[in-house]
Motif scaffolding. Structure first.
Motif, short mmCIF file in Angstrom:
data_model
loop_
_atom_site.label_atom_id
_atom_site.label_comp_id
_atom_site.label_asym_id
_atom_site.label_seq_id
_atom_site.Cartn_x
_atom_site.Cartn_y
_atom_site.Cartn_z
N ARG A 252 0.83 -1.22 0.00
CA ARG A 252 0.00 0.00 0.00
C ARG A 252 0.86 1.27 0.00
N VAL A 253 2.10 1.16 -0.49
CA VAL A 253 2.98 2.33 -0.57
C VAL A 253 3.34 2.59 -2.03
N ILE A 254 3.17 3.84 -2.46
CA ILE A 254 3.76 4.30 -3.72
C ILE A 254 4.85 5.29 -3.33
N ARG A 255 6.08 4.94 -3.69
CA ARG A 255 7.22 5.75 -3.27
C ARG A 255 7.74 6.57 -4.45
N PHE A 256 8.13 7.83 -4.16
CA PHE A 256 8.64 8.74 -5.18
C PHE A 256 10.08 9.11 -4.85
N ASP A 257 10.99 8.79 -5.75
CA ASP A 257 12.40 9.17 -5.61
C ASP A 257 12.74 10.17 -6.69
N SER A 258 13.80 10.93 -6.46
CA SER A 258 14.15 11.99 -7.42
C SER A 258 15.65 12.21 -7.45
N MET A 259 16.15 12.56 -8.64
CA MET A 259 17.54 12.97 -8.78
C MET A 259 17.67 14.50 -8.76
N SER A 260 16.56 15.20 -8.60
CA SER A 260 16.58 16.66 -8.68
C SER A 260 17.47 17.31 -7.63
N LYS A 261 17.45 16.79 -6.41
CA LYS A 261 18.18 17.43 -5.33
C LYS A 261 19.62 16.97 -5.21
N VAL A 262 19.95 15.84 -5.85
CA VAL A 262 21.29 15.27 -5.66
C VAL A 262 22.14 15.22 -6.93
N SER A 264 20.73 16.88 -10.52
CA SER A 264 20.35 18.07 -11.28
C SER A 264 18.84 18.17 -11.33
N SER A 265 18.32 19.33 -10.96
CA SER A 265 16.87 19.54 -11.04
C SER A 265 16.42 19.70 -12.49
N GLY A 266 17.32 20.21 -13.34
CA GLY A 266 16.97 20.44 -14.74
C GLY A 266 16.86 19.17 -15.57
N LEU A 267 17.45 18.07 -15.10
CA LEU A 267 17.31 16.81 -15.82
C LEU A 267 15.87 16.31 -15.77
N ARG A 268 15.11 16.77 -14.77
CA ARG A 268 13.71 16.36 -14.58
C ARG A 268 13.58 14.84 -14.57
N LEU A 269 14.31 14.22 -13.67
CA LEU A 269 14.27 12.77 -13.58
C LEU A 269 13.89 12.30 -12.19
N GLY A 270 12.84 11.51 -12.13
CA GLY A 270 12.45 10.85 -10.90
C GLY A 270 11.92 9.47 -11.25
N TRP A 271 11.64 8.69 -10.24
CA TRP A 271 11.01 7.39 -10.50
C TRP A 271 10.11 7.03 -9.34
N LEU A 272 9.06 6.33 -9.66
CA LEU A 272 8.15 5.88 -8.62
C LEU A 272 8.17 4.36 -8.57
N THR A 273 7.92 3.84 -7.38
CA THR A 273 7.88 2.41 -7.14
C THR A 273 6.60 2.11 -6.38
N GLY A 274 5.81 1.16 -6.87
CA GLY A 274 4.56 0.86 -6.20
C GLY A 274 3.97 -0.45 -6.70
N PRO A 275 2.82 -0.83 -6.15
CA PRO A 275 2.15 -2.05 -6.59
C PRO A 275 1.88 -2.02 -8.09
N LYS A 276 2.16 -3.12 -8.77
CA LYS A 276 2.01 -3.19 -10.23
C LYS A 276 0.61 -2.76 -10.67
N GLN A 277 -0.40 -3.17 -9.89
CA GLN A 277 -1.79 -2.90 -10.28
C GLN A 277 -2.09 -1.41 -10.35
N LEU A 278 -1.40 -0.61 -9.52
CA LEU A 278 -1.60 0.84 -9.52
C LEU A 278 -0.66 1.54 -10.49
N VAL A 279 0.59 1.09 -10.54
CA VAL A 279 1.55 1.70 -11.46
C VAL A 279 1.07 1.57 -12.91
N HIS A 280 0.35 0.50 -13.20
CA HIS A 280 -0.22 0.30 -14.54
C HIS A 280 -1.05 1.51 -14.97
N TYR A 281 -1.91 2.01 -14.09
CA TYR A 281 -2.78 3.13 -14.45
C TYR A 281 -2.00 4.44 -14.56
N ILE A 282 -0.95 4.58 -13.75
CA ILE A 282 -0.11 5.78 -13.85
C ILE A 282 0.64 5.77 -15.19
#
Length: 439
Positions: A252-262, A264-282
């Protein structure tokens, strides 16, 4: 053993109507197709028409690498919506190694245009107009902006120095339960938004015990946790914080990680990790909006991670953390010199901000936005981060991330002057009011 989650409960009517784009599915398939396969399906431009021959990257440590040939072609081309396949694999391995979540096979990873993109699309998937949404209070203002068009009932949960208070969360949920029972129906909150490490704006890092309590409550009340952890590698603690993802036994966790703070914020790169059934809709939402996050940024990150390895990446994170910790310490020393007796604050345990409570001023908005700007100092009034931004607020967010240290010290001195002037102004108003009453 817990009952399996019915994920359809967390998918809004709007999101449930999304369907895969056949062209996008074929692109995904082609990336995994045998070399001898022939495809006339994709509407991709031919790389021979791109004017770029080679892109050289020089790092501050003197090392360098180049993007050329097939790698450069990939960087300049369409890719599957989930992300550049080599990077997806790398980030999956990195996330598993970092958090080691239970039931890892039930999770999926999706590249996003920074955390904000992932948070926005996740909330869009779950929330419908008029829903109640649980948030830490104060909260990251970008989340309130996402939710505003949905006309939600934003339920702010009070925090202390260890994060949101479990009893306050239970009280809020029980109040919702009682209200909906009295009204003969209605919907309970489905989602809790949390920014647990070096929180924006407070600088608070939730303790492990507090997280365990919050997770149990969310299991009991069937709530999805949105774990926005953009500052996860910018904590100032002796040990790396334990994530909600690492204790997610129920999925029941969708986690959001980002490279913006570590990185470059301008690369606009992040990734989310969560249950497959929910990530499918995202993922379906990404298909219909941007197709996929920037390929160039993804290939650049994958090349960098291969160049450095995990140990090199973590060493870089350590250096960034030390950089911000030193700036935080300087800022706190400056505040002790200039603001002692005028304000209170908690010492940040991560991130880029300190949350300042002003004495003797019930609302700081005009003080900062009118008189403060005339002194050429800019702080953010606390209103911007409150679940109810219309109420009076005596908090200020100060960032120590970018301004030169001398300017930080001068800003704190000018803020002290501004608060004293505000005290005098309020005293005069009170005296005038008193005199009018006497007359």
């Amino acid at each position: 053993m817990s009952t399996p989650i019915d994920y359809s409960y967390f998918v809004s009517a709007h999101a449930s109507r999304r369907r895969p784009a056949l062209t996008r599915e074929l692109t995904k398939r082609q990336y995994n197709a045998p070399k001898e396969s022939i495809s006339l399906a994709e509407g991709m431009p031919n790389e021979m028409t791109f004017p770029f021959q080679e892109i050289n990257i020089v790092l501050k440590d003197g090392s360098q690498f180049s993007l050329q040939g097939a790698v450069l072609n990939s960087a300049l081309q369409y890719i599957p919506t989930q992300g550049y396949p080599p990077l997806v694999k790398t980030l999956k391995e990195f996330t598993k190694e970092t958090h080691n979540p239970p039931n890892w096979d039930n999770y999926e990873t999706l590249l996003t245009n920074g955390s904000q993109d992932g948070i926005s699309k996740s909330l869009e998937m779950i929330v419908q107009e008029g829903d109640s949404v649980l948030v830490q209070n104060p909260l990251y203002t970008g989340t309130e902006i996402i939710l505003k068009p949905y006309k939600v009932n934003l339920i702010g949960i009070e925090q202390d120095k260890y994060g949101i208070i479990p009893k306050k969360l239970v009280d809020a949920l029980e109040n919702c339960k009682a209200k909906y029972t009295e009204e003969g129906g209605g919907k309970m909150p489905k989602v809790l938004y949390i920014n647990p490490t070096g929180s924006n704006p407070t600088g608070i890092t939730m303790s492990t015990e507090r997280k365990k309590e919050i997770y149990k409550i969310c299991c009991k009340y069937n709530i999805i946790i949105l774990e926005d952890d953009a500052y996860y590698f910018l904590h100032f603690l002796d040990t790396q914080p334990v994530s909600f993802l690492s204790m997610d036994t129920e999925g029941r966790v969708i986690r959001f990680d980002s490279m913006s703070k570590v990185l470059s914020s301008g690369l606009r790169l992040g990734w989310l990790t969560g249950p497959k059934q929910l990530v499918h809709y995202i993922e379906l939402h990404v298909q219909s909006s941007i197709l996929h996050s920037s390929t160039f940024s993804q290939v650049l990150l994958e090349s960098l991670m291969q160049q450095w390895g995990v140990s090199g990446l973590l060493a870089h994170f350590d250096s960034v953390r030390a950089f911000y910790k030193a700036r935080c310490d300087f800022t706190l020393a400056s505040m002790n010199r200039h603001l002692k007796g005028l304000c209170d604050w908690e010492v940040p345990t991560g991130g880029m901000f300190v949350w300042i409570k002003v004495h003797g001023v019930s609302d700081v908005y005009d003080m900062l936005m009118t008189r403060g700007l005339k002194k050429h100092i800019t702080f953010v009034p606390g209103h911007a981060f409150m679940a109810d931004p219309t109420r009076a607020c005596n908090y200020i967010r100060a960032s120590f991330s970018k301004a030169p240290l001398k300017q930080i010290d001068r800003a704190m001195k000018l803020l002290a002057d501004l608060i004293r002037e505000e005290h005098q102004l309020l005293r005069r108003k009170f005296e005038d009011l008193e005199n009018n009453i006497i007359r």
